[in-house]
Design an enzyme around this catalytic site. Sequence first.
Site, mmCIF file in Angstrom:
data_model
loop_
_atom_site.group_PDB
_atom_site.id
_atom_site.type_symbol
_atom_site.label_atom_id
_atom_site.label_comp_id
_atom_site.label_asym_id
_atom_site.label_seq_id
_atom_site.Cartn_x
_atom_site.Cartn_y
_atom_site.Cartn_z
ATOM 1 N N ASP A 1 -19.813 -9.780 -8.751
ATOM 2 C CA ASP A 1 -19.438 -8.775 -7.767
ATOM 3 C C ASP A 1 -17.912 -8.678 -7.744
ATOM 4 O O ASP A 1 -17.220 -9.551 -8.265
ATOM 5 C CB ASP A 1 -19.977 -9.189 -6.398
ATOM 6 C CG ASP A 1 -19.598 -8.209 -5.304
ATOM 7 O OD1 ASP A 1 -19.633 -7.002 -5.555
ATOM 8 O OD2 ASP A 1 -19.243 -8.665 -4.206
ATOM 9 N N LYS A 2 -17.375 -7.616 -7.151
ATOM 10 C CA LYS A 2 -15.927 -7.472 -7.101
ATOM 11 C C LYS A 2 -15.383 -7.885 -5.736
ATOM 12 O O LYS A 2 -14.636 -8.854 -5.625
ATOM 13 C CB LYS A 2 -15.509 -6.028 -7.410
ATOM 14 C CG LYS A 2 -13.993 -5.827 -7.420
ATOM 15 C CD LYS A 2 -13.624 -4.369 -7.551
ATOM 16 C CE LYS A 2 -13.850 -3.611 -6.268
ATOM 17 N NZ LYS A 2 -12.929 -4.031 -5.170
ATOM 18 N N GLU B 1 -13.678 -2.288 8.259
ATOM 19 C CA GLU B 1 -13.683 -1.651 9.568
ATOM 20 C C GLU B 1 -12.603 -2.250 10.467
ATOM 21 O O GLU B 1 -11.907 -1.531 11.191
ATOM 22 C CB GLU B 1 -15.074 -1.846 10.190
ATOM 23 C CG GLU B 1 -15.416 -0.836 11.245
ATOM 24 C CD GLU B 1 -16.886 -0.861 11.593
ATOM 25 O OE1 GLU B 1 -17.505 0.213 11.645
ATOM 26 O OE2 GLU B 1 -17.411 -1.972 11.818
ATOM 27 N N ARG C 1 -9.408 0.368 -1.953
ATOM 28 C CA ARG C 1 -10.708 0.861 -1.495
ATOM 29 C C ARG C 1 -10.480 2.097 -0.627
ATOM 30 O O ARG C 1 -9.745 2.032 0.357
ATOM 31 C CB ARG C 1 -11.436 -0.222 -0.699
ATOM 32 C CG ARG C 1 -11.745 -1.455 -1.526
ATOM 33 C CD ARG C 1 -12.092 -2.636 -0.651
ATOM 34 N NE ARG C 1 -13.257 -2.406 0.181
ATOM 35 C CZ ARG C 1 -14.512 -2.635 -0.213
ATOM 36 N NH1 ARG C 1 -14.730 -3.088 -1.434
ATOM 37 N NH2 ARG C 1 -15.526 -2.420 0.591
ATOM 38 N N GLY D 1 -20.187 -1.909 -6.084
ATOM 39 C CA GLY D 1 -20.524 -0.650 -5.437
ATOM 40 C C GLY D 1 -19.337 0.274 -5.275
ATOM 41 O O GLY D 1 -19.476 1.410 -4.815
ATOM 42 N N LYS E 1 -28.067 -3.906 -9.609
ATOM 43 C CA LYS E 1 -27.421 -5.137 -10.061
ATOM 44 C C LYS E 1 -28.457 -6.100 -10.639
ATOM 45 O O LYS E 1 -28.270 -6.670 -11.722
ATOM 46 C CB LYS E 1 -26.680 -5.810 -8.904
ATOM 47 C CG LYS E 1 -25.437 -5.086 -8.424
ATOM 48 C CD LYS E 1 -24.748 -5.886 -7.315
ATOM 49 C CE LYS E 1 -23.481 -5.206 -6.832
ATOM 50 N NZ LYS E 1 -22.768 -6.011 -5.808
ATOM 51 N N ASP F 1 -20.760 -12.750 -3.083
ATOM 52 C CA ASP F 1 -20.481 -13.327 -1.771
ATOM 53 C C ASP F 1 -21.211 -12.643 -0.632
ATOM 54 O O ASP F 1 -21.120 -13.108 0.504
ATOM 55 C CB ASP F 1 -18.979 -13.260 -1.487
ATOM 56 C CG ASP F 1 -18.513 -11.853 -1.176
ATOM 57 O OD1 ASP F 1 -18.946 -10.916 -1.883
ATOM 58 O OD2 ASP F 1 -17.720 -11.674 -0.244
ATOM 59 N N ASP G 1 -25.553 -9.006 -2.877
ATOM 60 C CA ASP G 1 -25.573 -9.709 -4.160
ATOM 61 C C ASP G 1 -26.764 -10.652 -4.288
ATOM 62 O O ASP G 1 -26.951 -11.268 -5.336
ATOM 63 C CB ASP G 1 -24.287 -10.526 -4.329
ATOM 64 C CG ASP G 1 -23.031 -9.665 -4.250
ATOM 65 O OD1 ASP G 1 -23.031 -8.588 -4.866
ATOM 66 O OD2 ASP G 1 -22.077 -10.072 -3.565
#
Length: 1177
Positions: A396-397, A492, A589, A670, A732, A752, A756
């Site tokens: 994952d990133k 958020e 992002r 994502g 994934k 994490d 995932d």
Amino acid sequence: MCCLSHSCVVCVSPEEERRVRANDREYNEKFQYASNCIVTSKYNVITFLPVNLFEQFQEVANTYFLFLLILQLIPQISSLSWFTTIVPLVLVLSITAVKDATDDYVSVCHTHTYTHTHTRAVTIMEFGKEKWMNVRVGDIIKLENNQFVAADLLLLSSSEPHSLCYIETAELDGETNMKVRQSLSVTAELGDPNSLASFDGEVVCEPPNNKLDRFCGLLCWRDCKYPLSNHNMLLRGCVLRNTETCYGLVIFAGPDTKLMQNSGRTKFKRTSIDRLMNTLVLWIFGFMVCMGVILAVGNAVWEREVGSLFQSYLAWDLPVDNFLFSAFLSFWSYVIILNTVVPISLYVSVEVIRLGHSYFINWDRKMFCPQCNTAAEARTTTLNEELGQVEYIFSDKTGTLTQNIMSFSKCSINGHAYACSVAMTSLWLDFSSFNPLADPDFCYYDNGLLKSVKLGDLHSHEFFRLLSLCHTVMSEEKKEGELMYKAQSPDEGALVTAARNFGFVFRSRTPGTVTVTELGRPVTYTLLAILDFNNIRKRMSVIVRNPEGRIRLYCKGADTLLFERLHSSNNHLMNITTDHLNYAGDGLRTLALAYRDLSEEQWEEWSERHRQADRATDCREDRLADIYEYIEQDMMLLGATAIEDKLQEGVPETIAILSLANIKIWVLTGDKQETAVNIGYSCKMLTGDMTEVFIISGNTAHALEADMEGEFVSTACVCRAVICCRVTPLQKALVVELIKKHKKAVTLAIGDGANDVSMIKTAHIGVGISGQEGIQAVLASDYSFSQFRFLQRLLLVHGRWSYLRMCRFLCYFFYKNFAFTMVHFWFGFFCGFSAQTVYDQYFITLYNIVYTSLPVLAMGIFDQDVPEQRSLEYPKLYEPGQLNLLFNKREFFICITQGIYTSVVLFFVPYAILSHGTQGTGEPLADYQTFAVTTATALVIVVSVQIALDTGYWTAINHFFVWGSVGSFFTIMLAMHSQTLFSIFPNQFHFVGSAQSTLVQPLVWLTIVLATVICIVPVLAFRFLKLDLKPQLSDTVRTICFWPHSQLSDTVRTICFWPHSQLSDTVRTICFWPHSQLSDTVRTICFWPHSQLSDTVRTICFWPHSQLSDTVRTICFWPHSQLSDTVRTICFWPHSQLSDTVRTICFWPHSHLSDTVRTICFWPHSQLSDTVITICF
């Protein structure tokens, strides 16, 4: 709780719907709902022994050895006592039983804490204390602050305003921030015991399931129906916070709760070595049967041709009446004798070694993160050696490669970009004078944005107003002006904090209002609706009414989805904003922001449709999604935000090292393509000179379908880097599954977050990062730690060592047992195929559990080929595991061949010598007991010498186990053969005095030494030839780093430059590159004599040598007899008569060398600088 594993598989319940009537146990018991008693133990005092034994004998190996034990109880078959099998079997079963009992006890203790906690349950007209385990569906429960929720409850009322309550869900999803729950307004008035006791509402809802984020149901009360959602539920595992009291109706209890529904077992993962070992064990069984058949045939022939001659005085034992039946019984006898080729101790030893490797991971301080106070954890013991064979990593990133700590970086407002340039980085804006409620830790550098807010730019104000309203953040204000935000996601929290600093401060919320301080003026908005975010919608909206009565929808979400829902008048602004969204190219992002004004009629119409969809009992989620889609149209674009998520420490270095180890890393995220690609460049996964890069978007999901999967895999696998962006959690997992299916390679998935979990469970090895997104990934993982950089140590050190140790353990284990067992086979041809054993039966019993068990365990737990630092410096050392070179079918056959060769030597050498040997008294040595003692002693010594050669890293434990095992053999054998034991048990100890009489014979020791030499010398010769002709990389690295010196021969102790990865093995000597033209004689620099030089002084130093003592000034090539005394002597002795100019070590002639070249060098080195000319140890 220890009984939970958070499976992602939806549990299927036989219920179609659940009906619960409050305060009516008689009605609810008709449905036989589960009680709240959680039984996590598998055993009790009475059932432990039978149940545990039943489980253990489901293992094929245990059943096999039980079958052998039964055979040994048949006198006509067994030539061994029953205890030779029952002692190892009982030992193995006992160890496993103790482990199972301990695990079960820990589980019971953990659960006991919650199930025996007292709560207050409502009975008719009164409260009574009751244990959680006695609570039933339909009971009404009173909860107090900080109390654990041990059943799934429908919130009825609360002591807080608007019937709110606050909970912490760390046990469910790992998130420590508070979440808010609210009861229905119709039940909020039920705040006293009398009204609660008279409450007779009935809930009709979904059956038990494991979906933590949804609940669908209706409350029927007073002839009305009220829709229920997850927002009204308190789930088991939550903890009540900041709420004095609340009351709830039990909907699901015990195993039906959502938490327990998620505790289904994770799919059992097996390593490739396990699968190979199962195949090899079957082969060995087949080989053993073949040997039994051969010996049985031999028995039939011998009994027919020779044995019949002895019938007159040595008749067959009953019920044997012919040679064929004798052969049949002989077959089973040899099955018993030869079963030690696969002893039962093999399986226990493997588990002990794996457990030791797991503890090494848990204890590794270099994988401990002091900031998080988190250590690495091996959550399974079955996959350690698989860590040394990984070929594909799926990562994952966000939160895995990056820190998942977000900061507001850039934005675009109404076509105007605000960004931080390099020149601005020293101009940190001070918000305190402008806004006393600003967060002092917030950093921003573009003063233009602050100016636009101060000047009253309407678009900027609306931009930050949206950020202060459209969220689910909870605000906690301990004292005036000290705000603390608790957000469900770091994104958020960063956006709300940005709005706070630019003057739009979110202060508080109630179920129906949001209060914001706008440029110092408090404003309260009526919260009409929240359109929740999810992974499918990828956006969130709120509908609010401002104090002037205007209704507006605010929306934020992924730009690709939000742009499709804009009004057509926004095309020009959308194009400009799209250009600004190149922020993603900086690895940021991005989110787009938009709004829509609603008339009162539009709101009333949509609100009614929303209520109908919310009350639906079927397809409720789909109906709500359609309603959300309907209102989120024709919006006006405000701008976009860009949030920075920095790389974790050490990520580029880790990826670089893992790539050198031939591990392919795929990023599955994502995020949008630009963000993912830029992160790829930042972490050095992508470089400018790469041409084979494969980037795919989740939108092109057809590439993962059955008809395209082969082409997808073949294309992706030839690329040096693969990035899959905009992929869902299911996609994934699908990508991982495709590689497992088509490449047959070991895969590792690391992430994490909860999104995932699916790929972590799908991969051969799952690794969870304990980061900012909770602990769901950790709960689903096989290994966990807090930083991505620890992955290189997990694989290249612990994984490689575990694979190496397990392979060496298995090779040696099969070798020693074939050497032990095959002696019986050869003896069969000399004992009339009578199934007589070579060794004393006590030796057979103790060989695998005492004499040879601990040394091989020590090697399997502690052995190393190179130190950990070299494992990281030379990633290519990892490749043998990927290619499965250290233990495969070929290596297995080599091991058993060596074992068979050893058995031949151990049988025939003593047989040949002792058959003609005599004692000092002239009596012959050719008796069975002398032969048995000699063979057994030679066997123990040979296998001990062999493990000493196989051990690459000696510890005090290795020394104690190896030499202690040899000592224990002699001690136990002398005791077993003593007169004392024979006098006590004359029927059990038949070898009385054999050891004492045998081991005093010089010929016996000569035989043992000769057998040992014949067994070991070929092995040494083969290894030296292999080291010289075809050395492995680990051999070269071990030579370069001189570790440890005590295990290197004088020949290998070379003086060389480091690193020498570019030098051939032959030339890696005491020389400068290139020296391919130098003879072997010259390739040696020796100190003569060595006996007078200390280890410290054995150095070849830099010129000048004027400070070296006369003794040390002797550096020469040996022999000196062929060197001219005048010039061809590279030695300074004595030096007092040599000028500084002549103080050079070189080959003749050096008369033309300049002063610069007066160094320690081989000719020609005229182009080497003084700095490089270094010869050192």
